[in-house]
Design a protein around this motif. Structure first.
Motif, PDB file in Angstrom:
ATOM      1  N   GLY A 102       0.814  -1.201   0.000  1.00 19.21           N
ATOM      2  CA  GLY A 102       0.000   0.000   0.000  1.00 19.21           C
ATOM      3  C   GLY A 102       0.850   1.254   0.000  1.00 19.21           C
ATOM      4  N   LEU A 103       0.172   2.374  -0.161  1.00 18.40           N
ATOM      5  CA  LEU A 103       0.838   3.677  -0.105  1.00 18.40           C
ATOM      6  C   LEU A 103       1.283   3.963   1.321  1.00 18.40           C
ATOM      7  CD1 LEU A 103      -1.466   5.780  -2.445  1.00 18.40           C
ATOM      8  CD2 LEU A 103       0.970   5.267  -2.818  1.00 18.40           C
ATOM      9  N   ARG A 104       2.415   4.604   1.450  1.00 13.69           N
ATOM     10  CA  ARG A 104       2.945   5.056   2.735  1.00 13.69           C
ATOM     11  C   ARG A 104       3.151   6.560   2.619  1.00 13.69           C
ATOM     12  NH1 ARG A 104       2.333   0.045   2.755  1.00 13.69           N
ATOM     13  NH2 ARG A 104       3.096  -1.343   4.361  1.00 13.69           N
ATOM     14  N   PRO A 105       2.058   7.349   2.719  1.00 18.10           N
ATOM     15  CA  PRO A 105       2.154   8.791   2.465  1.00 18.10           C
ATOM     16  C   PRO A 105       3.092   9.517   3.415  1.00 18.10           C
ATOM     17  CG  PRO A 105      -0.037   8.202   3.271  1.00 18.10           C
ATOM     18  CD  PRO A 105       0.704   6.927   3.035  1.00 18.10           C
ATOM     19  N   HIS A 106       3.360   8.958   4.570  1.00 13.35           N
ATOM     20  CA  HIS A 106       4.306   9.598   5.493  1.00 13.35           C
ATOM     21  C   HIS A 106       5.741   9.537   4.958  1.00 13.35           C
ATOM     22  CE1 HIS A 106       3.649   5.419   6.685  1.00 13.35           C
ATOM     23  NE2 HIS A 106       4.850   5.406   7.218  1.00 13.35           N
ATOM     24  N   TYR A 107       5.998   8.683   3.932  1.00 18.29           N
ATOM     25  CA  TYR A 107       7.302   8.642   3.277  1.00 18.29           C
ATOM     26  C   TYR A 107       7.311   9.448   1.986  1.00 18.29           C
ATOM     27  CZ  TYR A 107       8.343   4.663   6.360  1.00 18.29           C
ATOM     28  OH  TYR A 107       8.550   3.845   7.441  1.00 18.29           O
ATOM     29  N   GLY A 108       6.143   9.816   1.488  1.00 14.66           N
ATOM     30  CA  GLY A 108       6.032  10.573   0.248  1.00 14.66           C
ATOM     31  C   GLY A 108       4.737  10.230  -0.456  1.00 14.66           C
ATOM     32  N   PRO A 109       4.274  11.101  -1.346  1.00 18.29           N
ATOM     33  CA  PRO A 109       2.949  10.919  -1.959  1.00 18.29           C
ATOM     34  C   PRO A 109       2.836   9.697  -2.873  1.00 18.29           C
ATOM     35  CG  PRO A 109       4.114  12.739  -2.994  1.00 18.29           C
ATOM     36  CD  PRO A 109       4.936  12.317  -1.804  1.00 18.29           C
ATOM     37  N   HIS A 110       3.954   9.165  -3.357  1.00 22.83           N
ATOM     38  CA  HIS A 110       3.917   8.035  -4.296  1.00 22.83           C
ATOM     39  C   HIS A 110       4.588   6.789  -3.738  1.00 22.83           C
ATOM     40  CE1 HIS A 110       2.552  10.992  -7.116  1.00 22.83           C
ATOM     41  NE2 HIS A 110       3.661  11.694  -6.943  1.00 22.83           N
ATOM     42  N   TYR A 111       4.971   6.813  -2.471  1.00 19.29           N
ATOM     43  CA  TYR A 111       5.735   5.721  -1.863  1.00 19.29           C
ATOM     44  C   TYR A 111       4.815   4.534  -1.614  1.00 19.29           C
ATOM     45  CZ  TYR A 111       9.657   3.849   0.881  1.00 19.29           C
ATOM     46  OH  TYR A 111      10.717   3.108   1.347  1.00 19.29           O
ATOM     47  N   PHE A 112       4.967   3.504  -2.445  1.00 12.22           N
ATOM     48  CA  PHE A 112       4.155   2.286  -2.363  1.00 12.22           C
ATOM     49  C   PHE A 112       5.093   1.160  -1.965  1.00 12.22           C
ATOM     50  CE2 PHE A 112       1.842  -1.405  -3.865  1.00 12.22           C
ATOM     51  CZ  PHE A 112       0.501  -1.064  -3.665  1.00 12.22           C
ATOM     52  N   ALA A 113       4.767   0.448  -0.877  1.00 11.58           N
ATOM     53  CA  ALA A 113       5.693  -0.554  -0.359  1.00 11.58           C
ATOM     54  C   ALA A 113       4.950  -1.700   0.312  1.00 11.58           C
ATOM     55  CB  ALA A 113       6.655   0.093   0.638  1.00 11.58           C
ATOM     56  N   ALA A 114       5.689  -2.776   0.523  1.00  5.17           N
ATOM     57  CA  ALA A 114       5.242  -3.916   1.313  1.00  5.17           C
ATOM     58  C   ALA A 114       6.442  -4.423   2.095  1.00  5.17           C
ATOM     59  CB  ALA A 114       4.687  -5.020   0.423  1.00  5.17           C
ATOM     60  N   PHE A 115       6.160  -5.017   3.242  1.00  5.68           N
ATOM     61  CA  PHE A 115       7.207  -5.466   4.152  1.00  5.68           C
ATOM     62  C   PHE A 115       6.973  -6.917   4.551  1.00  5.68           C
ATOM     63  CE2 PHE A 115       6.569  -0.974   4.516  1.00  5.68           C
ATOM     64  CZ  PHE A 115       7.836  -0.421   4.647  1.00  5.68           C
ATOM     65  N   VAL A 116       8.043  -7.709   4.537  1.00  6.45           N
ATOM     66  CA  VAL A 116       7.984  -9.096   5.002  1.00  6.45           C
ATOM     67  C   VAL A 116       9.215  -9.386   5.853  1.00  6.45           C
ATOM     68  CG1 VAL A 116       6.642  -9.920   3.017  1.00  6.45           C
ATOM     69  CG2 VAL A 116       9.130 -10.065   2.972  1.00  6.45           C
ATOM     70  N   ILE A 117       9.101 -10.441   6.626  1.00  9.07           N
ATOM     71  CA  ILE A 117      10.236 -10.965   7.384  1.00  9.07           C
ATOM     72  C   ILE A 117      10.535 -12.339   6.801  1.00  9.07           C
ATOM     73  CG2 ILE A 117      11.112 -11.643   9.644  1.00  9.07           C
ATOM     74  CD1 ILE A 117       9.029  -9.649  10.845  1.00  9.07           C
ATOM     75  N   ASP A 118      11.776 -12.569   6.415  1.00 11.07           N
ATOM     76  CA  ASP A 118      12.121 -13.842   5.777  1.00 11.07           C
ATOM     77  C   ASP A 118      12.203 -14.965   6.808  1.00 11.07           C
ATOM     78  OD1 ASP A 118      14.685 -13.861   6.949  1.00 11.07           O
ATOM     79  OD2 ASP A 118      15.755 -13.605   5.055  1.00 11.07           O
TER      80      ASP A 118
END
Length: 132
Positions: A102-118
């Motif tokens: 999803g968007l992470r607007p606190h990092y910038g208006p277009h910052y789209f990311a996902a996070f996983v733990i391997d």
């Protein structure tokens, strides 16, 4: 600035299978391997096809620990759909959700990311930071 980064992993075959699957949607592939079942000093490298490694996995069966709080590896994605696919495949291959796509607007208006733990506890992010 960075040439490559290495992660210690407790099971090289299992880790390589996870990263083969999870990195494919981002356009990264296994670019080299030194696998010798039952032996020490095994490793696998990932990067862009035809290029060198940017991420290496090193077999460390004893005392392997991921870096502490605040550390994570952010991987560039070619688009938002690649991030969605990365997250889905990583979870299917045993990774732990640490932030859905999803968007992470606190990092910038277009910052789209996902996070996983391997599988060894390393925190991985996939990010695309451009308008789509």
């Amino acid at each position: 600035m960075l040439h490559h980064i290495s992660f210690g992993v407790s099971n090289i075959e299992r880790a390589a299978a996870f990263y083969d699957a999870a990195l494919a949607p981002l356009g990264y592939v296994r670019v080299w391997e030194d696998l010798r079942p039952g032996e020490m000093d095994q490793a696998v490298g990932y990067g862009i096809a035809g290029g060198g490694d940017k991420l290496a996995l090193k077999f460390c069966p004893e005392g392997q620990r991921p870096p502490g709080p605040g550390f994570h590896l952010a991987l560039a994605a070619p688009n938002r759909q690649a991030i969605i696919n990365f997250h889905e495949v990583a979870i299917q291959h045993g990774g732990t959700d640490n932030g859905s796509p999803g968007l992470r607007p606190h990092y910038g208006p277009h910052y789209f990311a996902a996070f996983v733990i391997d599988l060894d506890g390393h925190h991985i992010e996939a990010v695309f930071n451009s308008p789509e």
